[in-house]
Design an enzyme around this catalytic site. Sequence first.
Site, PDB file in Angstrom:
ATOM      1  N   MET B 292       0.819  -1.213   0.000  1.00  0.00           N
ATOM      2  CA  MET B 292       0.000   0.000   0.000  1.00  0.00           C
ATOM      3  C   MET B 292       0.853   1.264   0.000  1.00  0.00           C
ATOM      4  SD  MET B 292      -3.282  -0.326  -0.166  1.00  0.00           S
ATOM      5  CE  MET B 292      -4.535  -1.595  -0.019  1.00  0.00           C
ATOM      6  N   TYR B 441     -10.112   6.780  -4.671  1.00  0.00           N
ATOM      7  CA  TYR B 441      -9.698   5.360  -4.630  1.00  0.00           C
ATOM      8  C   TYR B 441      -8.386   5.159  -3.879  1.00  0.00           C
ATOM      9  CZ  TYR B 441      -7.274   5.957  -9.299  1.00  0.00           C
ATOM     10  OH  TYR B 441      -6.504   6.334 -10.357  1.00  0.00           O
ATOM     11  N   GLU B 442      -8.027   3.916  -3.746  1.00  0.00           N
ATOM     12  CA  GLU B 442      -6.822   3.513  -2.987  1.00  0.00           C
ATOM     13  C   GLU B 442      -6.907   4.005  -1.539  1.00  0.00           C
ATOM     14  OE1 GLU B 442      -4.770   1.546  -4.755  1.00  0.00           O
ATOM     15  OE2 GLU B 442      -3.653   1.138  -2.922  1.00  0.00           O
ATOM     16  N   GLY B 443      -8.143   3.965  -0.986  1.00  0.00           N
ATOM     17  CA  GLY B 443      -8.413   4.553   0.333  1.00  0.00           C
ATOM     18  C   GLY B 443      -8.735   6.014   0.153  1.00  0.00           C
ATOM     19  N   GLN B 448      -7.168   8.165   4.483  1.00  0.00           N
ATOM     20  CA  GLN B 448      -5.739   8.484   4.636  1.00  0.00           C
ATOM     21  C   GLN B 448      -5.530   9.339   5.885  1.00  0.00           C
ATOM     22  OE1 GLN B 448      -3.615   7.045   2.538  1.00  0.00           O
ATOM     23  NE2 GLN B 448      -5.331   6.256   1.336  1.00  0.00           N
TER      24      GLN B 448
END
Lengths: 599, 599
Positions: B292, B441-443, B448
């Site tokens: 990640m 996206y991607e969290g 975050q």
Amino acid sequence: MAMYKAPLRDMSFVLNEVFQASALWASMPATEEVTPDLVDAILEEGAKLTENELFPINLSGDQEQCQYADQAVKTPAGFKQAFQALAEGGWLGLGGNPEYGGQGMPKMLTVLFEEMLYASNAAFALYPALNNGAALLLDSHASDEVKEQYLPPMYEGRWLGTMCLTEPNSGTDLGLIRTKAEPQDDGSYVITGNKIWITGGEHDLSENIIHLVLAKLPDAPAGTKGISLFLVPKFLINEDGSLGERNPAFCGSIEHKMGIKGSATCVMNFDGAQGWMIGEPNRGLAAMFTMMNYERLSIGIQGLGLGEVAYQSAMDFSRDRLQSRAPNKAKRSPDKPADPILVHPDVRRMALNVRAFNEGSRAFASYVGMQLDMSKYSQADQQRQHAADLVALLTPVAKAFITDRGFDATVEAQQIYGGSGYCQEWGAEQYVRDARIAQIYEGTNGIQAMDLVGRKVFANQGAFVKIFTDDIRTFMAECDGQAELKPWLTQLNQELTRLESVTDWLIEQAQQNPEELGAAAVDYLNLFGLVAYGYMWVRMMQVAYAAQDSDTSGFYRAKLQVGSHYMKRILPRTLGLEAQIKAGSEVLMAMDEADFYPA
Amino acid sequence: MAMYKAPLRDMSFVLNEVFQASALWASMPATEEVTPDLVDAILEEGAKLTENELFPINLSGDQEQCQYADQAVKTPAGFKQAFQALAEGGWLGLGGNPEYGGQGMPKMLTVLFEEMLYASNAAFALYPALNNGAALLLDSHASDEVKEQYLPPMYEGRWLGTMCLTEPNSGTDLGLIRTKAEPQDDGSYVITGNKIWITGGEHDLSENIIHLVLAKLPDAPAGTKGISLFLVPKFLINEDGSLGERNPAFCGSIEHKMGIKGSATCVMNFDGAQGWMIGEPNRGLAAMFTMMNYERLSIGIQGLGLGEVAYQSAMDFSRDRLQSRAPNKAKRSPDKPADPILVHPDVRRMALNVRAFNEGSRAFASYVGMQLDMSKYSQADQQRQHAADLVALLTPVAKAFITDRGFDATVEAQQIYGGSGYCQEWGAEQYVRDARIAQIYEGTNGIQAMDLVGRKVFANQGAFVKIFTDDIRTFMAECDGQAELKPWLTQLNQELTRLESVTDWLIEQAQQNPEELGAAAVDYLNLFGLVAYGYMWVRMMQVAYAAQDSDTSGFYRAKLQVGSHYMKRILPRTLGLEAQIKAGSEVLMAMDEADFYPA
């Protein structure tokens, strides 16, 4: 999925409880017949129309878009029927002059209906919005003969108006337009030139289209002082009012845009079209500007409407969306696989940001609408002038601040969805795309900020700002007894002092260097907007504190909570803005122009 | 029109002058062969490839979109050829493990190539980006046998990897996934379930697709501790490495999205597909998380790349756009009909905002890349740990702050165009739409921020923050002799103190109430990002002051001017953020959940 219900309760709160509109209307002969019952009926019918006719064709209209072929434009499925319903209901004449068939409703009411239009279908809303502006312009500047001929069918929606200003080399700077108007012996003019970005320049909604076109006379002075205004119908009008010959004013193509895809944005070619001058020669821009206050407020409301529908849809989504557990164990629902996302403080932060701006914008737009009405209808010269000064000051703020915060609202609402917000089927991403244009057209928000700092602040050495802050201080003095309001009044007072000090600083700087105005403009407008909304929120909270004891609905409690959020977690943005403004212009102007451009 | 030239001069500045990458690389055995000449050659070739192959198919790719029919996805015209060029040039293995055919280039270099990919064609860039992540995951967690079989074709681009995490009811909260993995006698698993939003789940670019799928074993514990990871190829692999039977892992449809329309976002149906476990049972999420940090930094760079191409395109537009006159008469060009729009302070303000964030993001992404390299390759245990702690702390900032500011950059660049920015042909509006997803996206960026305040700040009571601020103070102490830098050091010191004080405050609050973390999260991340960029800018300005005397190009002069803009007109945003954070969680949590929902 997306949802929209007109926020009638909040509209009523703003109109009746915060601004006591009925008392104002009763005090002015032009509006004395606007009773509370009539207003309720109008808003309720407006809600039905926009919820049931316009909202259902919003997403499909975006996907289908306007289609162009052979100089004709086809609007998306359902637009024509919905427009018929709007026209038949008399909605196109809602704010129109009663002498020519309009209903003469005050702006303070029509802004709320405009909010519904933009919220339910922003692309569609532009057709009536442009018509309103065009009709208002004619009502203010055309001869009685023209008004008699054109206004009734425009109020009936049989004909729709447009505004033809921009040309390829002439956007913000209208002094550069090239369209020509040659006088003819019969008193008409032959109009030749190309216009771009003409909203509703061509479409299939009405039987005629009435273009209001800026052009230059053969002997016109250079720049903005040589612009005249012409009425150019798509079909010429016979003496009996029926439609005659096709005028050579043709749509050459339509733009493919980021959003408002159901709104036809046309290239218009005037190829020797017959037109008639409106107003005085070379005074066309001034005529255009008399309606700008109305149009700019309307575009501001586009930002509000989209923020509202974005909020409602996001909350409707979040109601069913369960993800992760509440940080506070006491708030968890162990019977569910996860908790509703509104248990998470950051989701609430986003929702409250959106809502605090939407409700602040609704109050502010109504407040500006109220000033517009007073500037037009008040019997007292002094009150009329006072209101006109406030309108001049607040209009660029209404246009830019509402649309900037409206865009932010659509983005923040989209964020609440997570990935679904990025997929078209949910509708959230359309609101972002549709809201974006409102920051650009009708004078970019940078131009609004220049208008504010230049014409509305510097030109009168802060006199208009003083009128506004004096009004606020008068209000604050009247609140002094209300204990619960005290911390908010203290904070508002600090922010007013900040605004006044920054205003003084700016005027002083600009006397030395004209670049200081442009350097400060956008930050100043944002500072002004934040403080103005602080005023709106304290006014709303004043009412809510007084009413909360008898509150069974929770409406006032929520109002106070949203207001607290605004004051505590949004208004402090002024701190950074003050510092940024005071950094001055030098840092912006130092770099060589060539160093900006990529290699 | 839109334009893109890879900013090689600025990349070289960051790598060589600010961070002295060569010296670092020479000090670590894994990177000792990465010479300045090699780096220059890679970046120059990368520039050619992205400028000439990817950028020309960016706008057309958006318009054409991916097309789905019969379980197959067709990418837009030109994507396949461009992908071939990328694969043949070895670019898919640029950062790959040399034991399996990768080129082993440091992250600090690959981030710059990634920037070029995203800038030239963000939708296209996702295919290699996901493959990089999938290959890295296999390299970290798969058996030698799997690595030997899968990594070489993935580095060659013959096979492309995906990551299959999300399900309809399980986005942020992966503990809710339902996809099942049934063990078979041969050691493989049968995978059954539906995944959504799978980037590159199906396409026509490579001969095979390698899905990395999160699923649950029959006896798995509930929640995130019961998730395992499986490799599921589209075509099974024969013993000789050739492609065998089609595995029932089919694309059911693709999403219609706001942007990145050339990227296939797939619904994937695993209908009893054969898969193999990667890593330990029930430890799948941990395996996903080791990659990640890499993927999140990569998505951050999507924001940077789009901000960069948006800046270049807007400046190219403004070069030819003449509107209105300079406020300062001395700067007018009377020979032209109007002045270039960069004479206006507000246009410069927007351009400098965009540029200050782009250049700050480039430095920050490279800095985080440098820490990633040190955490992986440094010989000194202490340095490795120090770097790993910084990576953990800074990765959520890199993902969220770069993408938030990247989105702002695309919006502000679009504003510079006026109305043209809203029309598709100019490209500016596509950058806005393509940048928007990177915040989601991607969290999501809210997630975050939660990661930052929760795991990276509160969990270690600010220890990681102290590592970072100590490093900054060490740097500042070393600068003490440089007179020109002094005001910036003073300001940076104030901002560090603010960050430290807010950090202490937050940790103390969160000990009482866990909701304080979420309430502060996004504002805290923004405050942190602003201060971190302040550090980047002071480092860059230190180099530029030292180099400016021998500067003939104007590069360092411009760097100092952009840096001054950042410090004076952007960094003060921290003032408002501090006040907002300290307003605490109560105002967010007070409202009844029901009061959020529309009637």
